[in-house]
Design an enzyme around this catalytic site. Sequence first.
Site, PDB file in Angstrom:
ATOM      1  N   ARG A  85       0.970  -1.358   0.010  1.00 50.12           N
ATOM      2  CA  ARG A  85      -0.095   0.106   0.143  1.00 50.12           C
ATOM      3  C   ARG A  85       0.775   1.459   0.124  1.00 50.12           C
ATOM      4  O   ARG A  85       1.753   1.410   0.905  1.00 50.12           O
ATOM      5  CB  ARG A  85      -0.931   0.054   1.245  1.00 50.12           C
ATOM      6  N   SER A 177      -8.038  -1.450  -1.113  1.00 49.57           N
ATOM      7  CA  SER A 177      -9.169  -1.478  -0.384  1.00 49.57           C
ATOM      8  C   SER A 177     -10.114  -0.508  -0.387  1.00 49.57           C
ATOM      9  O   SER A 177     -10.558   0.175  -1.299  1.00 49.57           O
ATOM     10  CB  SER A 177      -9.238  -2.102   1.053  1.00 49.57           C
ATOM     11  N   HIS A 178     -10.525  -0.093   0.806  1.00 45.79           N
ATOM     12  CA  HIS A 178     -11.543   1.257   1.056  1.00 45.79           C
ATOM     13  C   HIS A 178     -10.795   2.424   1.017  1.00 45.79           C
ATOM     14  O   HIS A 178     -11.657   3.364   1.413  1.00 45.79           O
ATOM     15  CB  HIS A 178     -12.199   0.699   2.269  1.00 45.79           C
ATOM     16  N   ASP A 342     -17.573  -1.637  -0.656  1.00 46.65           N
ATOM     17  CA  ASP A 342     -16.279  -0.633  -0.699  1.00 46.65           C
ATOM     18  C   ASP A 342     -15.408  -0.664  -1.824  1.00 46.65           C
ATOM     19  O   ASP A 342     -16.093  -1.345  -3.088  1.00 46.65           O
ATOM     20  CB  ASP A 342     -15.311  -1.107   0.335  1.00 46.65           C
ATOM     21  N   ASP A 344     -13.134  -2.418  -3.333  1.00 44.29           N
ATOM     22  CA  ASP A 344     -12.717  -3.641  -3.826  1.00 44.29           C
ATOM     23  C   ASP A 344     -13.674  -4.899  -3.622  1.00 44.29           C
ATOM     24  O   ASP A 344     -13.569  -5.889  -4.039  1.00 44.29           O
ATOM     25  CB  ASP A 344     -11.379  -4.181  -3.481  1.00 44.29           C
ATOM     26  N   ASP A 346     -15.136  -6.388  -1.028  1.00 47.46           N
ATOM     27  CA  ASP A 346     -15.067  -7.217  -0.009  1.00 47.46           C
ATOM     28  C   ASP A 346     -15.751  -6.875   1.310  1.00 47.46           C
ATOM     29  O   ASP A 346     -15.731  -7.618   2.301  1.00 47.46           O
ATOM     30  CB  ASP A 346     -13.567  -7.676   0.311  1.00 47.46           C
ATOM     31  N   ARG A 347     -16.181  -5.465   1.370  1.00 46.84           N
ATOM     32  CA  ARG A 347     -16.717  -5.087   2.846  1.00 46.84           C
ATOM     33  C   ARG A 347     -18.190  -4.942   2.459  1.00 46.84           C
ATOM     34  O   ARG A 347     -18.530  -4.516   1.258  1.00 46.84           O
ATOM     35  CB  ARG A 347     -16.087  -3.971   3.185  1.00 46.84           C
ATOM     36  N   THR A 410      -7.004  -9.812  13.967  1.00 48.22           N
ATOM     37  CA  THR A 410      -7.438  -9.178  12.395  1.00 48.22           C
ATOM     38  C   THR A 410      -6.570  -9.585  11.103  1.00 48.22           C
ATOM     39  O   THR A 410      -5.579  -9.673  11.309  1.00 48.22           O
ATOM     40  CB  THR A 410      -7.716  -7.550  12.721  1.00 48.22           C
ATOM     41  N   GLU A 429     -15.382  -9.564  10.437  1.00 51.62           N
ATOM     42  CA  GLU A 429     -14.785  -8.727  11.208  1.00 51.62           C
ATOM     43  C   GLU A 429     -15.563  -7.393  11.341  1.00 51.62           C
ATOM     44  O   GLU A 429     -16.717  -7.227  10.617  1.00 51.62           O
ATOM     45  CB  GLU A 429     -13.651  -8.098  10.499  1.00 51.62           C
ATOM     46  N   SER A 431     -15.047  -4.694  11.081  1.00 54.82           N
ATOM     47  CA  SER A 431     -14.601  -3.729  10.094  1.00 54.82           C
ATOM     48  C   SER A 431     -15.375  -4.029   8.650  1.00 54.82           C
ATOM     49  O   SER A 431     -14.895  -3.536   7.653  1.00 54.82           O
ATOM     50  CB  SER A 431     -13.195  -3.476   9.843  1.00 54.82           C
ATOM     51  N   LYS A 442     -13.148 -12.132   2.394  1.00 52.16           N
ATOM     52  CA  LYS A 442     -14.680 -11.576   2.816  1.00 52.16           C
ATOM     53  C   LYS A 442     -15.419 -11.076   1.632  1.00 52.16           C
ATOM     54  O   LYS A 442     -14.620 -10.839   0.514  1.00 52.16           O
ATOM     55  CB  LYS A 442     -14.347 -10.364   3.821  1.00 52.16           C
TER      56      LYS A 442
END
Length: 619
Positions: A85, A177-178, A342, A344, A346-347, A410, A429, A431, A442
């Site tokens: 990242r 991600s987010h 989100d 990508d 996964d959330r 986590t 999770e 999150s 996820k």
Amino acid sequence: MLAGHVLARPGNASHGRVLPRGHSRNRNRHTKLPSGLGSTSEGIKAGRKHPAGTMSVQAAAISFDIKSVPTQPIDGQKTGTSGLRKKAAVVSEGNYLANWIQALFNALGDEVKGQTICLGGDGRWFNKEATQIILKLAAGNGVKKVVVAKDAILATPAASAVIRRRGLYGGLIMSASHNPGGPKEDWGIKFNYKNGEPAPEKITDNIYAFTQTMNEYKMADIPNVDISKLGTTDYGGFEVEVVDPVEDYLALLQEVFDFDMIKGFISRPDVSIIFDALHAVTGAYAWPIFVEKLGASPGGMHNSVPLEDFGGGHPDPNLTYAKELVALMYADDAPILGAASDGDGDRNMILGKKFFVTPSDSVAMIAANAEACIPYFKGGLKGCARSMPTSGALDRVAQIRGLKFFEVPTGWKYFGNLMDAGMCSVCGEESFGTGSDHIREKDGIWAVLAWLSILAHKNKDVPVGGKLVSVEDVAMEHWKEFGRNFFSRYDYENCDSGDANKMMDHIRGIIANSSKGTTFGEFELDFADDFEYTDPVDGSVAKKQGLRFVFTDGSRIIFRLSGTGSSGATIRLYIEQYSADPSTYGNDAQKSLGPIIQVALGISRLQEYTGRDKPTVIT
């Protein structure tokens, strides 16, 4: 003429245009290509004499050069299970990405040669350019084939599905991600391994080690691939197949859920839903899944066009960043279900009419209803698991239903180990990550479909025009059986890392001097520690996973530093209090948690250390 031929559907052939060195199609003018990326027709003619540092790879009359490009190590390419990242401006300059990708192939060694991998991402800025770099490096390092999602759009859970369904060696996912996207925002990339799970530490540690000794990368001199069209391009010994990013993932979801039951529910004249993709990757999935397959109204699909900068927004599905959805769901005419995903995919966030379901409650409620509502689980759950900071709501479901239960650090890899061992079916999770053993990531859309399954099942006997069982009704029914774990998370984003670490050291000092029976306000301490986990599958030990204060009434305070951003530190404060009193179940969580929140702020001296008088995000 280019050496190479295209096997594609009519009209889907690659353009095959030769590009001068240092340029490619659709390049942003702020992005500089790594040395060796450009292609020339002369460089791929069969039988030419090769300068030092190149070699010819031939298949029949087709060949391409592999250039050995000198480079130097680049500091700061530390790789975790979430991959690399960094700021997009950093990754897109010079050889930065090429170095990391070469380090990955070096870490994988001979095992990756002759294999097939997939490639895609969340649609953020630089992904398309990065795709061309990665394809050339894959060819240069002996990869046989790369399955690329059309336009490089591939949700993280869909990538896991592609790897598993196609039996691939692994895959590269370009996502932060987010986190926000754009030339001045974040960029990320990670490698998922053979079972669709994030790469284990043995691989990520090796990647980092190779980045510190990098002196060359191997770049095939092939033309850019037109990733906007489906089809297969064969370069002789190396193929690129551009595929529909939805197909494999949708096929898997149809094996998990009863699409006919969900469609019958969504198609009712008294039912509507909203799905907000936040201009991120699930926008590419919303229409084919929710509209075409399940009959949802197109008007319910919001922000469903993936944009490189996510429309200037923050693609994090929570009450702060998905405020447009929250406003719609708290209106008097709100639909029965609102959901968001989100960057990508996964959330997820789940909302009913004027009702927010915390991620901790969501996974518990899905687990409690899975066997009755979702065909994939009709034989019962193998077990369930949650991350340590997530509330104990899932624990109570497992206890009452007699299920195996695990509390893990986590990181989704810990769930993956349990799933591979047949010990866990549903996990989550706090999150906003929820999932099951259908893949090894996820899965945001999976969670939305799980909630639609619950609502469809509970409303199957309700006539049109009758009082529908709502999301809030499902929650209240659940709490009556299991009790309610009031839970909240405070995020303090982009804190000074030094100040954040000083605060954590201060808290460790309090833990060291606190024993059972110590009182903090009205709360009596049961124990305090720095969470440590021994994996029941492989025996590995994860230490320093979060500072915990657990009180005798089951209440908890947890402090963690998060490293999912590209700069600064995010302090996460988790607060939880259990109630078995039905008269409290409808209370506001922030008011119910008020006393223990003040205790947490007092223990940490957070404002003193960081200068922050309020969190960036409250969940």
